[in-house]
Design a protein around this motif. Structure first.
Motif, PDB file in Angstrom:
ATOM      1  N   ILE A 184     -59.882  16.022 -13.176  1.00  0.00           N
ATOM      2  CA  ILE A 184     -59.352  15.222 -13.925  1.00  0.00           C
ATOM      3  C   ILE A 184     -59.277  15.803 -15.374  1.00  0.00           C
ATOM      4  O   ILE A 184     -60.399  16.369 -15.778  1.00  0.00           O
ATOM      5  CB  ILE A 184     -60.253  13.861 -14.394  1.00  0.00           C
ATOM      6  CG1 ILE A 184     -60.260  13.142 -13.103  1.00  0.00           C
ATOM      7  CG2 ILE A 184     -59.958  12.838 -15.485  1.00  0.00           C
ATOM      8  CD1 ILE A 184     -61.387  11.986 -12.757  1.00  0.00           C
ATOM      9  N   LYS A 185     -58.205  15.841 -15.923  1.00  0.00           N
ATOM     10  CA  LYS A 185     -58.225  16.566 -17.249  1.00  0.00           C
ATOM     11  C   LYS A 185     -57.322  15.455 -18.300  1.00  0.00           C
ATOM     12  O   LYS A 185     -56.638  14.811 -17.979  1.00  0.00           O
ATOM     13  CB  LYS A 185     -57.246  17.706 -17.134  1.00  0.00           C
ATOM     14  CG  LYS A 185     -57.863  19.027 -16.312  1.00  0.00           C
ATOM     15  CD  LYS A 185     -56.989  20.282 -16.416  1.00  0.00           C
ATOM     16  CE  LYS A 185     -57.417  21.181 -15.588  1.00  0.00           C
ATOM     17  NZ  LYS A 185     -56.630  22.417 -15.525  1.00  0.00           N
ATOM     18  N   ASP A 186     -57.924  15.682 -19.613  1.00  0.00           N
ATOM     19  CA  ASP A 186     -57.453  14.418 -20.625  1.00  0.00           C
ATOM     20  C   ASP A 186     -57.628  15.275 -22.009  1.00  0.00           C
ATOM     21  O   ASP A 186     -58.486  16.245 -22.092  1.00  0.00           O
ATOM     22  CB  ASP A 186     -58.336  13.193 -20.407  1.00  0.00           C
ATOM     23  CG  ASP A 186     -57.974  12.139 -21.288  1.00  0.00           C
ATOM     24  OD1 ASP A 186     -58.627  11.968 -22.482  1.00  0.00           O
ATOM     25  OD2 ASP A 186     -56.834  11.536 -20.971  1.00  0.00           O
ATOM     26  N   THR A 187     -57.138  14.730 -22.784  1.00  0.00           N
ATOM     27  CA  THR A 187     -57.157  15.256 -24.138  1.00  0.00           C
ATOM     28  C   THR A 187     -58.549  14.957 -24.867  1.00  0.00           C
ATOM     29  O   THR A 187     -59.105  15.893 -25.892  1.00  0.00           O
ATOM     30  CB  THR A 187     -56.114  14.544 -25.214  1.00  0.00           C
ATOM     31  OG1 THR A 187     -56.393  12.993 -25.276  1.00  0.00           O
ATOM     32  CG2 THR A 187     -54.837  14.908 -25.042  1.00  0.00           C
ATOM     33  N   THR A 188     -59.259  14.293 -24.356  1.00  0.00           N
ATOM     34  CA  THR A 188     -60.779  14.061 -24.554  1.00  0.00           C
ATOM     35  C   THR A 188     -61.610  15.234 -24.299  1.00  0.00           C
ATOM     36  O   THR A 188     -62.877  15.340 -24.552  1.00  0.00           O
ATOM     37  CB  THR A 188     -61.390  12.581 -24.149  1.00  0.00           C
ATOM     38  OG1 THR A 188     -61.288  12.591 -22.632  1.00  0.00           O
ATOM     39  CG2 THR A 188     -60.745  11.352 -24.766  1.00  0.00           C
ATOM     40  N   ASN A 189     -61.171  16.052 -23.196  1.00  0.00           N
ATOM     41  CA  ASN A 189     -61.987  17.182 -22.767  1.00  0.00           C
ATOM     42  C   ASN A 189     -63.307  16.944 -22.262  1.00  0.00           C
ATOM     43  O   ASN A 189     -64.243  17.024 -22.869  1.00  0.00           O
ATOM     44  CB  ASN A 189     -62.239  18.218 -23.907  1.00  0.00           C
ATOM     45  CG  ASN A 189     -62.766  19.442 -23.381  1.00  0.00           C
ATOM     46  OD1 ASN A 189     -63.073  19.562 -22.102  1.00  0.00           O
ATOM     47  ND2 ASN A 189     -63.185  20.333 -24.089  1.00  0.00           N
ATOM     48  N   LEU A 190     -63.086  16.287 -20.893  1.00  0.00           N
ATOM     49  CA  LEU A 190     -64.318  15.597 -20.227  1.00  0.00           C
ATOM     50  C   LEU A 190     -65.396  16.726 -19.733  1.00  0.00           C
ATOM     51  O   LEU A 190     -66.037  16.395 -18.807  1.00  0.00           O
ATOM     52  CB  LEU A 190     -64.103  14.753 -19.173  1.00  0.00           C
ATOM     53  CG  LEU A 190     -63.192  13.538 -19.773  1.00  0.00           C
ATOM     54  CD1 LEU A 190     -62.730  12.599 -18.612  1.00  0.00           C
ATOM     55  CD2 LEU A 190     -64.030  12.692 -20.622  1.00  0.00           C
ATOM     56  N   HIS A 191     -65.175  18.020 -19.998  1.00  0.00           N
ATOM     57  CA  HIS A 191     -66.296  19.155 -19.820  1.00  0.00           C
ATOM     58  C   HIS A 191     -67.658  18.510 -20.307  1.00  0.00           C
ATOM     59  O   HIS A 191     -67.494  18.339 -21.527  1.00  0.00           O
ATOM     60  CB  HIS A 191     -65.801  20.443 -20.119  1.00  0.00           C
ATOM     61  CG  HIS A 191     -64.458  20.835 -19.495  1.00  0.00           C
ATOM     62  ND1 HIS A 191     -64.485  21.328 -18.176  1.00  0.00           N
ATOM     63  CD2 HIS A 191     -63.325  21.107 -19.947  1.00  0.00           C
ATOM     64  CE1 HIS A 191     -63.296  21.701 -17.835  1.00  0.00           C
ATOM     65  NE2 HIS A 191     -62.524  21.501 -19.069  1.00  0.00           N
ATOM     66  N   GLY A 192     -68.498  18.676 -19.686  1.00  0.00           N
ATOM     67  CA  GLY A 192     -70.024  18.340 -20.127  1.00  0.00           C
ATOM     68  C   GLY A 192     -70.238  16.814 -19.690  1.00  0.00           C
ATOM     69  O   GLY A 192     -71.295  16.336 -20.426  1.00  0.00           O
ATOM     70  N   ALA A 193     -69.509  16.373 -18.698  1.00  0.00           N
ATOM     71  CA  ALA A 193     -70.085  15.003 -18.265  1.00  0.00           C
ATOM     72  C   ALA A 193     -71.594  15.162 -17.642  1.00  0.00           C
ATOM     73  O   ALA A 193     -71.657  16.053 -16.641  1.00  0.00           O
ATOM     74  CB  ALA A 193     -68.959  14.544 -17.336  1.00  0.00           C
ATOM     75  N   VAL A 194     -72.247  14.272 -18.158  1.00  0.00           N
ATOM     76  CA  VAL A 194     -73.491  14.237 -17.719  1.00  0.00           C
ATOM     77  C   VAL A 194     -73.856  13.103 -16.518  1.00  0.00           C
ATOM     78  O   VAL A 194     -74.706  13.177 -15.656  1.00  0.00           O
ATOM     79  CB  VAL A 194     -74.838  14.040 -18.884  1.00  0.00           C
ATOM     80  CG1 VAL A 194     -76.082  13.880 -18.659  1.00  0.00           C
ATOM     81  CG2 VAL A 194     -74.405  15.040 -19.957  1.00  0.00           C
ATOM     82  N   ALA A 195     -73.321  11.897 -16.846  1.00  0.00           N
ATOM     83  CA  ALA A 195     -73.672  10.640 -15.967  1.00  0.00           C
ATOM     84  C   ALA A 195     -72.129   9.946 -15.693  1.00  0.00           C
ATOM     85  O   ALA A 195     -71.285   9.844 -16.427  1.00  0.00           O
ATOM     86  CB  ALA A 195     -74.297   9.794 -16.589  1.00  0.00           C
ATOM     87  N   LEU A 196     -72.045   9.432 -14.475  1.00  0.00           N
ATOM     88  CA  LEU A 196     -71.123   8.812 -13.864  1.00  0.00           C
ATOM     89  C   LEU A 196     -71.369   7.595 -13.469  1.00  0.00           C
ATOM     90  O   LEU A 196     -72.620   7.401 -12.919  1.00  0.00           O
ATOM     91  CB  LEU A 196     -70.191   9.730 -12.961  1.00  0.00           C
ATOM     92  CG  LEU A 196     -69.482  10.820 -13.255  1.00  0.00           C
ATOM     93  CD1 LEU A 196     -68.827  11.355 -12.065  1.00  0.00           C
ATOM     94  CD2 LEU A 196     -68.423  10.254 -14.289  1.00  0.00           C
ATOM     95  N   VAL A 197     -70.758   6.436 -13.526  1.00  0.00           N
ATOM     96  CA  VAL A 197     -70.797   5.088 -13.030  1.00  0.00           C
ATOM     97  C   VAL A 197     -69.470   4.343 -12.877  1.00  0.00           C
ATOM     98  O   VAL A 197     -68.517   4.677 -13.637  1.00  0.00           O
ATOM     99  CB  VAL A 197     -71.931   4.356 -13.822  1.00  0.00           C
ATOM    100  CG1 VAL A 197     -71.393   3.936 -15.168  1.00  0.00           C
ATOM    101  CG2 VAL A 197     -72.581   3.247 -13.015  1.00  0.00           C
ATOM    102  N   VAL A 198     -69.431   3.357 -11.990  1.00  0.00           N
ATOM    103  CA  VAL A 198     -68.215   2.672 -11.569  1.00  0.00           C
ATOM    104  C   VAL A 198     -68.614   1.324 -11.699  1.00  0.00           C
ATOM    105  O   VAL A 198     -69.616   1.072 -10.761  1.00  0.00           O
ATOM    106  CB  VAL A 198     -67.547   2.972 -10.348  1.00  0.00           C
ATOM    107  CG1 VAL A 198     -66.353   2.068  -9.974  1.00  0.00           C
ATOM    108  CG2 VAL A 198     -67.208   4.676 -10.414  1.00  0.00           C
ATOM    109  N   ASP A 199     -67.704   0.687 -12.175  1.00  0.00           N
ATOM    110  CA  ASP A 199     -68.258  -0.934 -12.130  1.00  0.00           C
ATOM    111  C   ASP A 199     -67.415  -1.594 -11.279  1.00  0.00           C
ATOM    112  O   ASP A 199     -66.760  -1.259 -10.433  1.00  0.00           O
ATOM    113  CB  ASP A 199     -68.040  -1.605 -13.617  1.00  0.00           C
ATOM    114  CG  ASP A 199     -66.820  -1.887 -14.188  1.00  0.00           C
ATOM    115  OD1 ASP A 199     -65.614  -1.625 -13.137  1.00  0.00           O
ATOM    116  OD2 ASP A 199     -66.498  -2.080 -15.250  1.00  0.00           O
TER     117      ASP A 199
END
Length: 737
Positions: free
Chosen positions: A287-302
């Motif tokens: 997943i790539k986006d202008t927000t630059n999501l490198h460095g994601a520490v935690a994920l969750v899905v509602d």
């Protein structure tokens, strides 16, 4: 300057008591508890864990400030630490009945039965890495060095479970869709199909090591994230496939209700973003986006399949379309010069770096008026509902006005020529005041000329009373390198000698309350107060040593001070001050504002990078409970009784009653053994009770209290000291006369 004896006597007392008291913005009265600040999107808040509760609300565990809950998909956050004693949240877990567990620093585990509203300590002594439950009520804790433990009585007692793992470090526990339980060690995985009675090893051909996370999809596929990649089993762990098209070190793994897989890949110091698979791991997309999501520490899905990701130092991001697009908070990042303003219609305005912003929803979203491109000082803005917005510009020596909330501007009048405009003010009548480097000028309503109404000195800002008669101005004398305060009470006809404060450094802000008392915020001396009942050269010092950056007035004499590095402080009389920064942290507060509804806003900056975030505090009276007092007897030998009626949600629960008194530099508490000093912040209950309605006899008339004049007594209750403090469950009941 003469320091306030009252302040110096009580300062130490209130430095401790600030942990116990709060301010009610709606009434302006000091009340039990601490400030309840909330901030959209937790920008800059270090987050260790994210989880979704049984209602679909988002819960974040932070490294420094405990638990935050968002009930609107991450738009707004509120702290929820009732019952917690350690605010370093290492991890969060939800078991199949919806209960939530928080593992904190100090190897403590807390459980919430009510979606994070309150927390209770679990009796368990080892460091916990993983938590799950089975379908018949069994509770499982995986520890760092002592193996697996199980409880069959809701966590009251525990026993060790024997599992065939080479070491006793349990890194992950999960319950799959069929009810089987899996426990992972460093390199091995065991499974139980009979609610934890028997366990078999299911990792005979498993080549992974350093297991971080396990997850199961709707088809029963099992996924394991490890140091050397992602593994999948379609037969309950009997055989495994290494998903070779992913890189190493899968640190987090979540699966939505459509069986879409999301993983974070990378080392502990730098992750390589989020990867997604729609086909059970066969193919993957980064997943790539202008927000630059490198460095994601935690994920969750509602439950709506919205994906949330915490990015280190950037905050929480949300995606509604499987990660294709991301958004963060609707706030704005501002520089250190930012200032807050409001009007009588409830709109908020911010000036920063010559930009003007407006919010009509309490700071949740902002509009930037891009059509106004001139440079102006942040203090050179006037917000007046009856007359419009006014901005003074030094570049054109012109004052501009907008009557449509900043959408369009017109030239209103020329500013005083040849002078630098430092601040622009307006009284209730509509008279304009220009604060300049060569004096204070006034332009009467409906006129376009300026009249000098002060001695020709350098002034930076001022306070103007509603009628324009009282002016208290902050200035600077370059010859003596001193800041000063100059005053007039007759609209500038006469001025007294300026007050020089050489030891106080810069004076940043000045205001006046309804009694005519003047308050000035200084760089080194805290707050200077000139009480109207004394002569003009009598100044008290409050919050000594604090660097005061902003002051604002609330209802019924309440007052708030923003500081550089010490958050917000509050007072209900301008004499005694309490820290009011819970949830705000140690922030540099540049500007404070109370709107017409009693909401307090703080424009704050990090001490490291000076990035500003809007915080708002909607403290409200906890009307669920009642605490009343009755006084009889004489003034020297009073009879004091207190009646406590707890809130409905507390009735019938085990809890405690607390009585605390403040006198001089001491805090005293009433225990079962009598009155004893309060040491540090160790609150000792007066008695243990089943919470309900309680009548207490505190003074029975046989004690002469005349030597304790001014002593304040407080009564309250709680299920724990943290419940008492954080949920504002006590009141001031008596002051010794």
């Amino acid at each position: 300057m003469k320091k306030s004896i009252f302040l110096e006597t009580f300062r130490e007392c209130y430095l401790h008591w600030c942990l116990v008291l709060t301010l009610l913005l709606s009434t302006g009265v000091v009340h039990a508890g601490v400030g309840n600040w909330r901030q959209p999107w937790l920008v800059g808040e270090p987050v260790n864990a994210l989880i979704i509760d049984r209602n679909g609300d988002l819960i974040a565990g932070t490294r420094l400030n405990g638990i935050y809950i968002s009930k609107d998909g991450g738009e707004n956050w509120n702290p929820s630490n009732n019952g917690l004693e350690n605010f370093n949240i290492r991890s969060l877990f939800k078991i199949n009945n919806g209960d939530i567990f928080a593992v904190t620093g100090g190897d403590k585990v807390y459980r919430s039965f009510n979606n994070g509203v309150s927390w209770s300590l679990v009796s368990f002594s080892s460091r916990v890495n993983a938590i799950t439950s089975d379908l018949v009520g069994g509770l499982y804790f995986g520890t760092e060095d002592k193996g697996l433990f199980k409880s069959n009585d809701n966590g009251n007692t525990w026993f060790s479970v024997s599992v065939d793992l080479q070491n006793k470090n349990i890194s992950s526990l999960i319950l799959d869709s069929s009810g089987d339980i899996y426990a992972a060690g460093n390199r091995e995985i065991v499974r139980s199909s009979d609610h934890g009675k028997n366990w078999i090893k299911v990792s005979s051909n498993f080549k992974g090591y350093g297991i971080y996370q396990m997850a199961s999809d709707g088809k029963g596929n099992l996924y394991v994230g490890a140091i050397n990649g992602l593994y999948k089993s379609g037969d309950k762990g009997n055989s495994w496939t290494w998903l070779r098209n992913l890189g190493d070190e899968i640190r987090d793994l979540v699966i939505d209700s459509n069986d879409t897989l999301y993983v974070t890949e990378g080392s502990a110091l730098s992750t390589d973003g989020i990867h997604r698979s729609f086909d059970y791991g066969a193919t993957w997309t980064q997943i790539k986006d202008t927000t630059n999501l490198h460095g994601a520490v935690a994920l969750v899905v509602d439950k709506e399949n919205r994906l949330y990701s915490y990015i280190e130092s950037s905050g929480i991001f949300k995606s509604n379309d499987n990660g294709n697009n991301w958004n963060r908070d609707k706030g704005i990042n501002l520089d250190r010069t930012a200032k807050l303003f409001d009007d009588s219609y409830g709109n908020l305005f911010i000036t920063s770096s010559s930009k003007l912003y407006k919010s009509s929803d309490g700071g949740l979203s902002w509009v930037h008026f891009k059509n106004f491109i001139h440079e102006f000082y942040e203090d050179a803005l006037v917000v007046n509902s009856a007359h419009g917005l006014f901005v003074g510009l030094n570049s054109t020596k012109t004052i501009y006005r907008s009557v449509d909330d900043g959408k369009s501007w017109e030239e209103y009048q020329k500013a005083p020529s040849h002078f630098n405009l430092n601040s622009l003010l307006m009284d209730k009548k509509g008279n304009l005041f220009a604060i300049t480097n060569l004096g204070i000028y006034k332009s009467a309503i409906g006129q376009r000329d300026w009249n000098l109404i002060s001695p020709m000195r350098t002034y930076y800002t001022a306070f103007i009373s509603d009628n324009g008669n009282t002016i208290a101005a902050i200035g600077y004398n370059s010859w003596s390198d001193n800041h000063f305060i100059a005053m007039t009470v007759d609209g500038g006809a006469t001025w007294g000698n300026p007050y020089m404060f050489s030891e106080c450094g810069a004076i940043s802000v000045i205001t006046m309350n309804s009694q005519g008392d003047i308050f000035a915020g200084t760089q080194h001396c805290g707050i200077l107060r000139r009480e109207a009942k004394y002569n003009h050269d009598y100044w008290n010092v409050m919050l000594p040593g604090k660097n005061i950056t902003s002051l604002t007035l609330g209802a019924k004499g309440s007052m708030y001070a923003g500081t550089n590095g010490n958050g917000v402080w509050a007072s209900n009389d301008g004499l005694s001050w309490l820290q009011f920064s819970a949830g705000l942290g140690e922030l540099n507060v540049n500007s404070l504002l109370i709107d017409k509804k009693g909401t307090l806003y703080a424009l704050s900056s990090s001490k490291i990078n000076f990035t500003h975030n809007i915080y708002s505090n909607h403290s409200a009276n906890n009307a669920e409970f009642e605490i009343k007092s009755a006084v009889d007897g004489t003034g020297t030998n009073p009879v004091l009784a207190a009646n406590i009626k707890v809130g409905e949600r507390d009735e019938g629960m085990p809890g405690f009653l607390y009585i605390v008194a403040s006198y001089g530099s001491e805090l005293i508490q009433l225990s079962a053994a009598g009155w004893i000093p309060l040491k540090g912040n160790e609150l000792i209950p007066y008695m243990s009770v089943t919470l309900g309605s309680h009548a207490l006899s505190l003074l029975n008339g046989d004690l002469d209290v005349s030597a304790y004049k001014g002593m304040k007594i407080y009564a309250g209750y709680g299920r724990s000291p943290a419940d008492l403090i954080q949920n504002q469950k006590y009141k001031h009941i008596y002051t010794v006369q």
